[in-house]
Design an enzyme around this catalytic site. Structure first.
Site, short mmCIF file in Angstrom:
data_model
loop_
_atom_site.label_atom_id
_atom_site.label_comp_id
_atom_site.label_asym_id
_atom_site.label_seq_id
_atom_site.Cartn_x
_atom_site.Cartn_y
_atom_site.Cartn_z
N ARG A 235 0.85 -1.19 0.00
CA ARG A 235 0.00 0.00 0.00
C ARG A 235 0.88 1.24 0.00
O ARG A 235 1.88 1.31 0.74
CB ARG A 235 -0.92 0.03 1.23
N GLU A 264 -2.81 8.18 -5.15
CA GLU A 264 -2.88 7.78 -6.57
C GLU A 264 -4.07 8.44 -7.25
O GLU A 264 -5.13 8.56 -6.66
CB GLU A 264 -3.04 6.25 -6.66
N HIS A 282 0.51 0.93 -10.67
CA HIS A 282 -0.40 0.04 -9.93
C HIS A 282 -0.91 -1.09 -10.83
O HIS A 282 -2.11 -1.25 -11.05
CB HIS A 282 -1.57 0.83 -9.35
#
Length: 309
Positions: A235, A264, A282
């Site tokens: 994370r 993000e 990601h």
């Protein structure tokens, strides 16, 4: 009625349409809460993903018909779980089916950072490669090195298995020690103070929660062996960006490979100028096989939530 916020794979969409009346928003980019709420009339289930931030205000504004929110993710940090519970809205997520894909991404970042692959590709694409030389873009072997895994859950255990195939020694730091059968010889550290100085590579595979937020701060980075490499597919908020950027600039951290970030997609701009940072948008679970399995698991969760008790 099932409301789907983002485009999903055709196989998953076909099943959704077979089981529900579907309303697809196909959002791109930032989450549009107003668009979502305007489309919720008659909806009893919502299929979203981590880009969709369901705050308490948004959840409280959902119509009474909404019974379940399913997320195309393991993490639920983007959902206000307390607000959902207060409304009696069930939450479904997709654990277990993305372990291998995410561990593969951890390994990819580890190898890219160790071998300076990102720098090499940028140089080549810029037309600046002039041939090899004995000292050209020297990286480091991974064989015989020590990999530390922070968060030895399902993903961490798969990564450990991969890394053993590269002749790496495995250390790990967890809230609790694993049974010997799951450790597979990995060395457990109860305290970060003994864990971090032992490592050539640190892979962050821990879940996101208040106890892990900001875990990799300046003090813990200083405890790493000089020249260590940091990988994060866990994370983004686990890492203090300012501290990691400073450590990369100083060389105390040789390189970093990152797939997840704070805020993000608006990540810290300090990363962009760092040649020793491998930056991936990601993609940890972004394989056709994995995203298909995640979609089916999310639909399973919706089906269970809407079934009579």
């Amino acid at each position: 009625m099932l409301l789907i916020t983002r485009e999903i794979l055709p196989e998953v969409l076909a099943r959704a349409q077979a089981e529900h009346e579907v309303r697809a928003l196909n959002m791109v980019g930032p989450f549009d809460a107003a668009k979502l709420l305007a489309a919720c009339d008659g909806v009893d289930a919502i299929l979203c993903n981590t880009a969709d931030k369901f705050t308490a205000g948004i959840i409280n504004a959902l119509p009474p018909s909404v019974k379940v929110i399913a997320t195309y993710s393991v993490g639920t940090e983007h959902l206000d779980l307390a607000a959902a519970a207060a409304r009696g809205i069930k939450i479904a997520n997709t654990p277990g089916v993305l372990d291998r894909a995410t561990a593969e991404m951890s390994l990819l970042l580890l190898l890219m950072a160790a071998r300076r692959a990102g720098e090499g590709e940028r140089l080549l694409r810029a037309g600046k490669w002039r041939g090899i030389a004995p000292t050209f873009l020297l990286g480091h072997d991974v064989a015989g090195k020590t990999l530390g895994i922070y968060g030895m859950g399902r993903i961490g255990q798969v990564l450990a298995r991969f890394a053993r195939g590269l002749d790496m020694t495995i250390h790990y730091h967890n809230r609790t020690r694993l049974p010997p059968g799951l450790e597979q010889g990995a060395i457990y550290h109860e305290r970060a103070e003994t864990f971090l100085p032992a490592l050539d590579f640190l892979s962050i595979n821990a879940p996101g929660n208040p106890s892990t937020t900001g875990w990799l701060n300046a003090a813990r980075l200083a405890q790493l062996k000089p020249g260590a490499i940091v990988i994060n597919t866990g994370r983004g908020p686990i890492v203090d960006d300012e501290a990691l950027i400073a450590a990369l600039k100083s060389g105390h951290v040789r390189a970093a490979g990152l797939d997840v970030y704070n805020n993000e997609p608006d990540i810290h701009p300090g990363y962009y100028a760092l040649e020793n940072a491998v930056l991936i948008p990601h993609l940890g679970s972004a394989t056709i096989e994995t995203r298909t399995a995640m979609g089916h698991l999310a639909l399973d969760g919706i089906k269970a939530a809407l079934s009579p008790p």
